[in-house]
Structures are given as structure tokens and as C-alpha cells.
Design an enzyme around this catalytic site. Structure first.
Site, PDB file in Angstrom:
ATOM      1  N   ARG A 109      94.474  25.294-133.579  1.00  0.00           N
ATOM      2  CA  ARG A 109      95.349  25.340-132.395  1.00  0.00           C
ATOM      3  C   ARG A 109      96.406  26.386-132.720  1.00  0.00           C
ATOM      4  NH1 ARG A 109      97.734  20.573-128.692  1.00  0.00           N
ATOM      5  NH2 ARG A 109      95.614  20.850-127.955  1.00  0.00           N
ATOM      6  N   HIS A 136      91.736  26.746-123.394  1.00  0.00           N
ATOM      7  CA  HIS A 136      91.590  25.404-123.983  1.00  0.00           C
ATOM      8  C   HIS A 136      90.172  24.907-123.694  1.00  0.00           C
ATOM      9  CE1 HIS A 136      92.650  21.726-125.748  1.00  0.00           C
ATOM     10  NE2 HIS A 136      93.497  21.225-124.872  1.00  0.00           N
ATOM     11  N   GLN A 139      88.953  21.076-123.987  1.00  0.00           N
ATOM     12  CA  GLN A 139      89.463  20.213-122.923  1.00  0.00           C
ATOM     13  C   GLN A 139      88.538  20.221-121.708  1.00  0.00           C
ATOM     14  OE1 GLN A 139      92.510  18.307-122.831  1.00  0.00           O
ATOM     15  NE2 GLN A 139      91.372  17.487-121.089  1.00  0.00           N
ATOM     16  N   ASP A 227      98.492  20.247-114.524  1.00  0.00           N
ATOM     17  CA  ASP A 227      98.888  20.338-115.940  1.00  0.00           C
ATOM     18  C   ASP A 227     100.408  20.469-115.962  1.00  0.00           C
ATOM     19  OD1 ASP A 227      98.907  20.627-118.702  1.00  0.00           O
ATOM     20  OD2 ASP A 227      98.154  22.694-118.699  1.00  0.00           O
ATOM     21  N   CYS A 266      95.047  17.059-118.221  1.00  0.00           N
ATOM     22  CA  CYS A 266      94.653  17.060-119.636  1.00  0.00           C
ATOM     23  C   CYS A 266      95.593  16.227-120.497  1.00  0.00           C
ATOM     24  CB  CYS A 266      94.554  18.491-120.154  1.00  0.00           C
ATOM     25  SG  CYS A 266      96.136  19.381-120.168  1.00  0.00           S
ATOM     26  N   ARG A 294      87.400  13.581-124.699  1.00  0.00           N
ATOM     27  CA  ARG A 294      87.646  14.618-125.701  1.00  0.00           C
ATOM     28  C   ARG A 294      86.828  14.312-126.958  1.00  0.00           C
ATOM     29  NH1 ARG A 294      92.246  17.668-125.630  1.00  0.00           N
ATOM     30  NH2 ARG A 294      91.115  18.813-127.251  1.00  0.00           N
TER      31      ARG A 294
HETATM   32  N1   CP Z   1      95.138  17.670-123.878  1.00  0.00           N
HETATM   33  C1   CP Z   1      95.466  17.981-125.131  1.00  0.00           C
HETATM   34  O1   CP Z   1      94.983  18.957-125.715  1.00  0.00           O
HETATM   35  O2   CP Z   1      96.344  17.117-125.730  1.00  0.00           O
HETATM   36  P1   CP Z   1      97.094  17.326-127.108  1.00  0.00           P
HETATM   37  O3   CP Z   1      98.056  18.461-126.926  1.00  0.00           O
HETATM   38  O4   CP Z   1      97.788  16.014-127.347  1.00  0.00           O
HETATM   39  O5   CP Z   1      96.091  17.637-128.178  1.00  0.00           O
HETATM   40  N1  NVA Z   2      99.083  23.872-120.890  1.00  0.00           N
HETATM   41  C1  NVA Z   2      99.468  22.897-121.880  1.00  0.00           C
HETATM   42  C2  NVA Z   2      98.294  22.101-122.301  1.00  0.00           C
HETATM   43  C3  NVA Z   2      98.575  21.023-123.309  1.00  0.00           C
HETATM   44  C4  NVA Z   2      97.353  20.291-123.777  1.00  0.00           C
HETATM   45  C5  NVA Z   2     100.087  23.601-123.062  1.00  0.00           C
HETATM   46  O1  NVA Z   2      99.580  24.667-123.464  1.00  0.00           O
HETATM   47  O2  NVA Z   2     101.095  23.120-123.585  1.00  0.00           O
END
Ligand code: CP
Ligand code: NVA
Length: 308
Positions: A109, A136, A139, A227, A266, A294
Site C-alpha cells: 500500500r 485500488h 477492492q 467513498d 469500500c 475482500r
Molecule cells: N477499503 C479498504 O481498503 O480499507 P482499509 O483502508 O481499512 O484497508
Molecule cells: N479513497 C480512499 C480509499 C480508502 C480505502 C483513500 O485512498 O483513502
């Protein structure tokens, strides 16, 4: 070792994506009623270890990947970049070369999408994108799995993305042409999706419709997706909240979609900002099935990366 990376959904064939979803559905069904920590009967990743590197916070991605590896018979090592020399300036390429000598796969990440690409380029193990500023993909595989479970036929469906045209929106656009759904995106002009992501989808004959009104985007939709208005790494929180406020998913907005339209998010969610509590906690919401999936979708992604 023959392996495959999972970086962005437009890079996979429709048949590969279909196979991943089929595998996720089958694995979920096969362990119905089992305790969560029990290993799957075939333990396809026995003896394999996944490194999980986090430059940003995570609840779902962290726990679901960890449990995915346990259920597949493997193990994980979990670190934030601040725990690693990466946080003190070691290059992403050297980190990739070193980890490739210890572990069998890496999930990252990252703040910068280019870092995941650079890691994958330097690594000699499968690399999975666990969210970047640009996309992502894991997701969206869980999201599509959830819609299928709830009876939405993706081919020909109309999905409405409402709010910020961000990383999660980009991955929905990338995969629209692969499954044949239309993505109607409703955002303020300032927070419209990146042209590059729209082009990727349209060049693959994806049906992407862009609106600057939530009402127009949501009209006649089978699915409404929201989101957070302020993603990790966004600096301008106050301005975003003000400008995105008309794009909040309310019960009135849901009323413009098809009757019984599903609501996806998400998570993490901010009730009273991008979505009203009565929507996310109401009967049209499938967000906790989405979160659970997930786990199942990532098991299928991991198996695909290892050719299992
Ligand atoms: N939706 C998602 O990726 O959640 P987290 O940021 O908690 O991993
Ligand atoms: N768009 C959000 C998604 C989190 C899972 C972010 O990048 O923070």
C-alpha cells in the site's frame, strides 16, 4: 518461479478476471460455516510467505490479506514503511530486491503508484497493489463479487460512482470494459477522474459517462457507490468537504436509482459526509458483505499470482 503481478485491472484479460471471481465465489462457498482460522482443504500456498508493506493506514486490507494467507496455508510478515529502512531513504528498488530473497510475494500500500510499479519492476516475486494514490484493484474485485452475490448481472448493469473521482473510482473505470457494465461518474468538475484513467477504459471500449451532477449520474442505476470525500494523503480537507457536500448519497438520491439498487462503499465511511446513516445502515447497503469479500477475493488474487 512463474508468477504474475496484480497491479491494475486494465492489465488483466476479461477471462482472467472472470476466473478470479469464479475462484473467489467457489472458495467462499467451500468453507461456509468453518472457523475463520482453519486452513482450506487444499492449502494451495503452504510454505509461502507474503510480505505486507504499508505506507498508509489500513484495517480491511491488512487483516483480510493476513487471514487470506492463513486460510491458503501460508504466512505473512507485516510492516509499515516507518518500521523499515524504506522510511529512512532506502530505495524502493533495493527493498524489492532484498525482500525477493526472503519472501514469496509482496503486497504494498503506497503513497505513490509509481513506487508499486518500481517495486514490481525490481522484484523477482509477485507484487500486489494494496492501494495507491491512483488505484485500488483488490477492492473492486471484492465489490464485483458482492454484486454478483446479490444478484446483479454485471454485463449491461449501470453503476453510478458519486463523489470524488479518486483511486477507487479509477479501478472501477479500468474494469468496466472487462465485465461490460456502464460506469456513470458524478463529481464536481474539480474532482473529476483523471483523463488518463478515462482514456484507458474508453480505449478498451468501456462505457464511462461523466457528469457534474450526482442526480444525473445516479438516474436509473443498478448500483450506487460512494467513498470518503477526503482520501489518505489529501491535503485540502476543508475545501473538499465543502465542494463535495452536494454529492453526498442521501435516501432522496438513492430514490433516483432503480428500486432496490445496491449501495457499495469500500469503507472507512463517514456518516453525514459522503453518505447518510440511513443509506449505509439501510436495506439497500451491502457494505459489510463487501468488506468480508475482500478476504475471499484476495485469496483468489493470491492464487492467480502464484499460478495456483
Ligand atoms: N477499503 C479498504 O481498503 O480499507 P482499509 O483502508 O481499512 O484497508
Ligand atoms: N479513497 C480512499 C480509499 C480508502 C480505502 C483513500 O485512498 O483513502
Amino acid at each position: 518461479m512463474t508468477y504474475r503481478n496484480f497491479i491494475d485491472l486494465w492489465q488483466l484479460d476479461a477471462s482472467q478476471l472472470r476466473a478470479i471471481l469464479d475462484s473467489a465465489h467457489a472458495m467462499k462457498r467451500a468453507r461456509s460455516g468453518w472457523s475463520k482460522g482453519k486452513t482450506d482443504a487444499d492449502a494451495p500456498l503452504a510454505g509461502r510467505t507474503l510480505a505486507m508493506i504499508f505506507e498508509k493506514s489500513s484495517t480491511r486490507t491488512r487483516f483480510s490479506f493476513d487471514m487470506a494467507m492463513r486460510q491458503l496455508g501460508g504466512t505473512t510478515i507485516n510492516a509499515t514503511s516507518a518500521d523499515m529502512q524504506l522510511g529512512r531513504g532506502e530505495t524502493i528498488e533495493d527493498t524489492a530486491r532484498v525482500l525477493s530473497r526472503y519472501v514469496d510475494a509482496a503486497m504494498i500500500r503506497a503513497n505513490d503508484h509509481g513506487d508499486v510499479e518500481a517495486f514490481a519492476e525490481a522484484a523477482s516475486i509477485p507484487v500486489i497493489n494494496g492501494l495507491t494514490d491512483r488505484s485500488h484493484p483488490c477492492q473492486i474485485m471484492a465489490d464485483l463479487m458482492t454484486l454478483e452475490e446479490h444478484g446483479v448481472a454485471l454485463d449491461g448493469a449501470r453503476l453510478a460512482w458519486i463523489g470524488d473521482g479518486n483511486n477507487v473510482c479509477a479501478s472501477f473505470m479500468h474494469v468496466a470494459p472487462k465485465f461490460g457494465f456502464t460506469l456513470a461518474v458524478g463529481t464536481p468538475a474539480r474532482y473529476a477522474p483523471e483523463d488518463e484513467d478515462v482514456e484507458i477504459a474508453r480505449n478498451l471500449q468501456g462505457r464511462i459517462e461523466l457528469y457534474d451532477s450526482a442526480e444525473e449520474a445516479v438516474a436509473n442505476a443498478d448500483v450506487v457507490i460512494a467513498d470518503t470525500f477526503v482520501s489518505m494523503g489529501d491535503a485540502d480537507a476543508e475545501a473538499r468537504l465543502a465542494e463535495l457536500d452536494p454529492f453526498a448519497v442521501t435516501q432522496d438520491l438513492m430514490g433516483l436509482a432503480k428500486p432496490g439498487a445496491k449501495f457499495l462503499h469500500c469503507l472507512p465511511a463517514h456518516r453525514g459526509e459522503e453518505v447518510d446513516a440511513e443509506v449505509i445502515d439501510g436495506p439497500q447497503s451491502v457494505v459489510f458483505d463487501e468488506a468480508e469479500n475482500r478476504l475471499h477475493a484476495q485469496k483468489a488474487i493470491l492464487r492467480w499470482c502464484f499460478g495456483k
